[in-house]
Write a protein that holds these residues in place. Structure first.
Motif, PDB file in Angstrom:
ATOM      1  N   VAL A 180       8.506  -5.175  -4.350  1.00 21.22           N
ATOM      2  CA  VAL A 180       7.311  -4.421  -3.960  1.00 21.22           C
ATOM      3  C   VAL A 180       7.206  -3.131  -4.779  1.00 21.22           C
ATOM      4  CG1 VAL A 180       6.337  -3.053  -2.075  1.00 21.22           C
ATOM      5  CG2 VAL A 180       7.118  -5.390  -1.643  1.00 21.22           C
ATOM      6  N   ALA A 181       8.308  -2.410  -4.914  1.00 12.24           N
ATOM      7  CA  ALA A 181       8.286  -1.138  -5.645  1.00 12.24           C
ATOM      8  C   ALA A 181       7.983  -1.361  -7.123  1.00 12.24           C
ATOM      9  CB  ALA A 181       9.634  -0.437  -5.478  1.00 12.24           C
ATOM     10  N   ARG A 182       8.572  -2.410  -7.706  1.00 13.12           N
ATOM     11  CA  ARG A 182       8.317  -2.668  -9.131  1.00 13.12           C
ATOM     12  C   ARG A 182       6.853  -3.030  -9.369  1.00 13.12           C
ATOM     13  NH1 ARG A 182      11.907  -7.148 -11.885  1.00 13.12           N
ATOM     14  NH2 ARG A 182      10.605  -8.488 -10.601  1.00 13.12           N
ATOM     15  N   ALA A 183       6.304  -3.899  -8.526  1.00 10.94           N
ATOM     16  CA  ALA A 183       4.904  -4.292  -8.695  1.00 10.94           C
ATOM     17  C   ALA A 183       3.969  -3.099  -8.503  1.00 10.94           C
ATOM     18  CB  ALA A 183       4.564  -5.408  -7.704  1.00 10.94           C
ATOM     19  N   ALA A 184       4.257  -2.274  -7.503  1.00 12.27           N
ATOM     20  CA  ALA A 184       3.409  -1.100  -7.256  1.00 12.27           C
ATOM     21  C   ALA A 184       3.465  -0.138  -8.437  1.00 12.27           C
ATOM     22  CB  ALA A 184       3.866  -0.399  -5.975  1.00 12.27           C
ATOM     23  N   PRO A 243       2.011  -7.634 -14.061  1.00 11.85           N
ATOM     24  CA  PRO A 243       3.038  -8.617 -14.438  1.00 11.85           C
ATOM     25  C   PRO A 243       3.867  -9.125 -13.264  1.00 11.85           C
ATOM     26  CG  PRO A 243       3.000  -6.817 -16.011  1.00 11.85           C
ATOM     27  CD  PRO A 243       2.078  -6.423 -14.895  1.00 11.85           C
ATOM     28  N   THR A 244       4.249  -8.255 -12.348  1.00 15.88           N
ATOM     29  CA  THR A 244       5.084  -8.673 -11.221  1.00 15.88           C
ATOM     30  C   THR A 244       4.206  -9.021 -10.021  1.00 15.88           C
ATOM     31  OG1 THR A 244       6.919  -7.272 -11.937  1.00 15.88           O
ATOM     32  CG2 THR A 244       6.914  -7.965  -9.632  1.00 15.88           C
ATOM     33  N   GLY A 245       4.283 -10.281  -9.582  1.00 17.53           N
ATOM     34  CA  GLY A 245       3.646 -10.665  -8.331  1.00 17.53           C
ATOM     35  C   GLY A 245       4.688 -10.604  -7.226  1.00 17.53           C
ATOM     36  N   VAL A 246       4.235 -10.475  -5.993  1.00 11.95           N
ATOM     37  CA  VAL A 246       5.181 -10.359  -4.871  1.00 11.95           C
ATOM     38  C   VAL A 246       4.960 -11.520  -3.907  1.00 11.95           C
ATOM     39  CG1 VAL A 246       5.983  -8.937  -2.965  1.00 11.95           C
ATOM     40  CG2 VAL A 246       5.215  -7.854  -5.090  1.00 11.95           C
ATOM     41  N   PHE A 247       6.003 -12.302  -3.698  1.00 13.40           N
ATOM     42  CA  PHE A 247       5.962 -13.410  -2.760  1.00 13.40           C
ATOM     43  C   PHE A 247       6.998 -13.153  -1.674  1.00 13.40           C
ATOM     44  CE2 PHE A 247       7.507 -17.422  -1.104  1.00 13.40           C
ATOM     45  CZ  PHE A 247       6.334 -18.081  -0.790  1.00 13.40           C
ATOM     46  N   ALA A 248       6.596 -13.359  -0.429  1.00  7.52           N
ATOM     47  CA  ALA A 248       7.531 -13.148   0.681  1.00  7.52           C
ATOM     48  C   ALA A 248       7.539 -14.379   1.574  1.00  7.52           C
ATOM     49  CB  ALA A 248       7.137 -11.903   1.484  1.00  7.52           C
ATOM     50  N   ALA A 249       8.636 -15.116   1.553  1.00  8.45           N
ATOM     51  CA  ALA A 249       8.839 -16.209   2.501  1.00  8.45           C
ATOM     52  C   ALA A 249       9.499 -15.639   3.752  1.00  8.45           C
ATOM     53  CB  ALA A 249       9.714 -17.289   1.870  1.00  8.45           C
ATOM     54  N   THR A 250       9.610 -16.469   4.759  1.00  6.97           N
ATOM     55  CA  THR A 250      10.164 -15.995   6.033  1.00  6.97           C
ATOM     56  C   THR A 250      11.537 -15.367   5.845  1.00  6.97           C
ATOM     57  OG1 THR A 250       8.942 -17.717   7.209  1.00  6.97           O
ATOM     58  CG2 THR A 250      10.806 -16.723   8.352  1.00  6.97           C
ATOM     59  N   GLU A 251      12.380 -16.015   5.043  1.00  9.47           N
ATOM     60  CA  GLU A 251      13.742 -15.503   4.870  1.00  9.47           C
ATOM     61  C   GLU A 251      13.792 -14.185   4.099  1.00  9.47           C
ATOM     62  OE1 GLU A 251      12.593 -18.453   3.923  1.00  9.47           O
ATOM     63  OE2 GLU A 251      13.246 -19.016   1.904  1.00  9.47           O
ATOM     64  N   ASP A 252      12.741 -13.863   3.345  1.00 12.87           N
ATOM     65  CA  ASP A 252      12.744 -12.619   2.564  1.00 12.87           C
ATOM     66  C   ASP A 252      12.675 -11.386   3.457  1.00 12.87           C
ATOM     67  OD1 ASP A 252      12.879 -13.679  -0.056  1.00 12.87           O
ATOM     68  OD2 ASP A 252      10.784 -14.281   0.103  1.00 12.87           O
ATOM     69  N   TRP A 253      12.103 -11.532   4.661  1.00 13.45           N
ATOM     70  CA  TRP A 253      11.996 -10.360   5.528  1.00 13.45           C
ATOM     71  C   TRP A 253      13.370  -9.922   6.028  1.00 13.45           C
ATOM     72  CZ3 TRP A 253       7.539  -8.091   5.033  1.00 13.45           C
ATOM     73  CH2 TRP A 253       6.415  -8.854   4.727  1.00 13.45           C
ATOM     74  N   ALA A 254      14.307 -10.878   6.092  1.00 18.77           N
ATOM     75  CA  ALA A 254      15.664 -10.513   6.506  1.00 18.77           C
ATOM     76  C   ALA A 254      16.414  -9.813   5.385  1.00 18.77           C
ATOM     77  CB  ALA A 254      16.421 -11.769   6.943  1.00 18.77           C
ATOM     78  N   ASP A 255      16.075 -10.185   4.117  1.00 15.66           N
ATOM     79  CA  ASP A 255      16.708  -9.563   2.953  1.00 15.66           C
ATOM     80  C   ASP A 255      15.782  -8.479   2.432  1.00 15.66           C
ATOM     81  OD1 ASP A 255      18.218  -8.897   0.812  1.00 15.66           O
ATOM     82  OD2 ASP A 255      17.754 -10.682  -0.364  1.00 15.66           O
ATOM     83  N   GLY A 256      15.629  -7.418   3.205  1.00 18.62           N
ATOM     84  CA  GLY A 256      14.653  -6.384   2.880  1.00 18.62           C
ATOM     85  C   GLY A 256      14.871  -5.711   1.545  1.00 18.62           C
ATOM     86  N   ALA A 271       0.830  -1.200   0.000  1.00 19.28           N
ATOM     87  CA  ALA A 271       0.000   0.000   0.000  1.00 19.28           C
ATOM     88  C   ALA A 271       0.872   1.261   0.000  1.00 19.28           C
ATOM     89  CB  ALA A 271      -0.923  -0.011   1.221  1.00 19.28           C
ATOM     90  N   ALA A 272       1.901   1.259   0.832  1.00 19.07           N
ATOM     91  CA  ALA A 272       2.796   2.420   0.878  1.00 19.07           C
ATOM     92  C   ALA A 272       3.521   2.605  -0.448  1.00 19.07           C
ATOM     93  CB  ALA A 272       3.805   2.240   2.016  1.00 19.07           C
ATOM     94  N   ALA A 273       3.909   1.494  -1.074  1.00 20.23           N
ATOM     95  CA  ALA A 273       4.610   1.582  -2.358  1.00 20.23           C
ATOM     96  C   ALA A 273       3.692   2.092  -3.463  1.00 20.23           C
ATOM     97  CB  ALA A 273       5.170   0.208  -2.731  1.00 20.23           C
ATOM     98  N   VAL A 274       2.422   1.715  -3.417  1.00 17.15           N
ATOM     99  CA  VAL A 274       1.463   2.209  -4.418  1.00 17.15           C
ATOM    100  C   VAL A 274       1.298   3.722  -4.263  1.00 17.15           C
ATOM    101  CG1 VAL A 274      -0.973   2.198  -5.089  1.00 17.15           C
ATOM    102  CG2 VAL A 274       0.239   0.028  -4.726  1.00 17.15           C
ATOM    103  N   GLN A 275       1.195   4.184  -3.021  1.00 12.03           N
ATOM    104  CA  GLN A 275       1.074   5.628  -2.806  1.00 12.03           C
ATOM    105  C   GLN A 275       2.326   6.358  -3.278  1.00 12.03           C
ATOM    106  OE1 GLN A 275      -0.148   6.078   1.379  1.00 12.03           O
ATOM    107  NE2 GLN A 275      -2.063   6.935   0.582  1.00 12.03           N
ATOM    108  N   ALA A 276       3.501   5.766  -2.999  1.00  5.27           N
ATOM    109  CA  ALA A 276       4.754   6.400  -3.427  1.00  5.27           C
ATOM    110  C   ALA A 276       4.853   6.434  -4.947  1.00  5.27           C
ATOM    111  CB  ALA A 276       5.943   5.644  -2.829  1.00  5.27           C
TER     112      ALA A 276
END
Length: 204
Positions: free
Chosen positions: A163-167, A143-156, A25-30
């Motif tokens: 997230v920015a590309r999809a937004a 076109p870009t879907g966003v998937f976040a596994a547990t380990e993805d939160w560490a690699d922000g 949501a924040a990325a869409v607004q940005a």
């Protein structure tokens, strides 16, 4: 103003699904801001309507509160939808929310799909579960879907980039397509020279 509804189907509080929804949501607004526009956002927590959704499945009727949410989803210019992945697919509650919407209500609507899971092994659920669902509903999937596994939160950094590309892609779908300029004072558009004539000119 452009309206975007974020539908998030996390079951716990706090939930990584809601966290991803908030980032999107924040990325869409940005993204809208960098393109000179603005969006009005609303977040729908599907878990808050779980009983109402079950009742609608059984009776065929929505409560006033649920009908209001469904109306706002149908009237939105675009959706961001986020679900946890269970057994290699979207959650049952997430699917129920869209099952009870009127047919054709999402036709032509831009939709950004996203999901969370405990393992990256479920990443393909975006393409084998969510995209077919929204293609069936005749939505326009970003076109870009966003998937976040547990380990993805560490690699922000990598997750933030997705997230920015999809937004950005979602916001681009909301912008009107460029139109050809109108002829000035009724002047006829410039005639198109046939290719054979251009070829003859090049040969002298």
């Amino acid at each position: 103003m452009t309206r975007v509804v974020v539908v998030t189907a996390g079951l716990s509080q706090p939930s990584s699904t809601r966290l991803l929804a908030d980032r999107l949501a924040a990325a869409v607004q940005a993204a809208a801001g960098t393109r000179g526009g603005a969006v009005e956002l609303e977040v729908v927590e599907v878990r808050e309507h779980a009983r109402e959704l079950t009742n609608q499945l059984l009776t065929g009727f929505a409560t006033e509160a649920l009908a209001g949410v469904q109306e706002r989803v149908q009237q939105a210019d675009a959706l961001v939808v986020v679900t946890p992945i269970f057994s290699a697919s979207y959650s049952g509650l997430f699917k129920t929310f869209f099952d009870v919407l009127p047919p054709e209500s999402l036709a032509g609507k831009p939709v950004l799909v996203a999901a969370t899971a405990g393992s990256a092994r479920h990443a393909l659920a975006l393409d084998h579960a969510l995209r077919p669902l929204f293609a069936h509903l005749r939505a326009v999937v970003v076109p870009t879907g966003v998937f976040a596994a547990t380990e993805d939160w560490a690699d922000g950094g990598a997750l933030d980039a997705r997230v920015a590309r999809a937004a950005g892609e979602l916001v681009d779908l909301l912008r009107p397509a460029p139109r050809a300029p109108e002829p000035v004072d009724g002047a006829a558009p410039e005639a198109v020279v046939p290719f054979a004539r251009l070829l003859a000119r090049s040969r002298g």
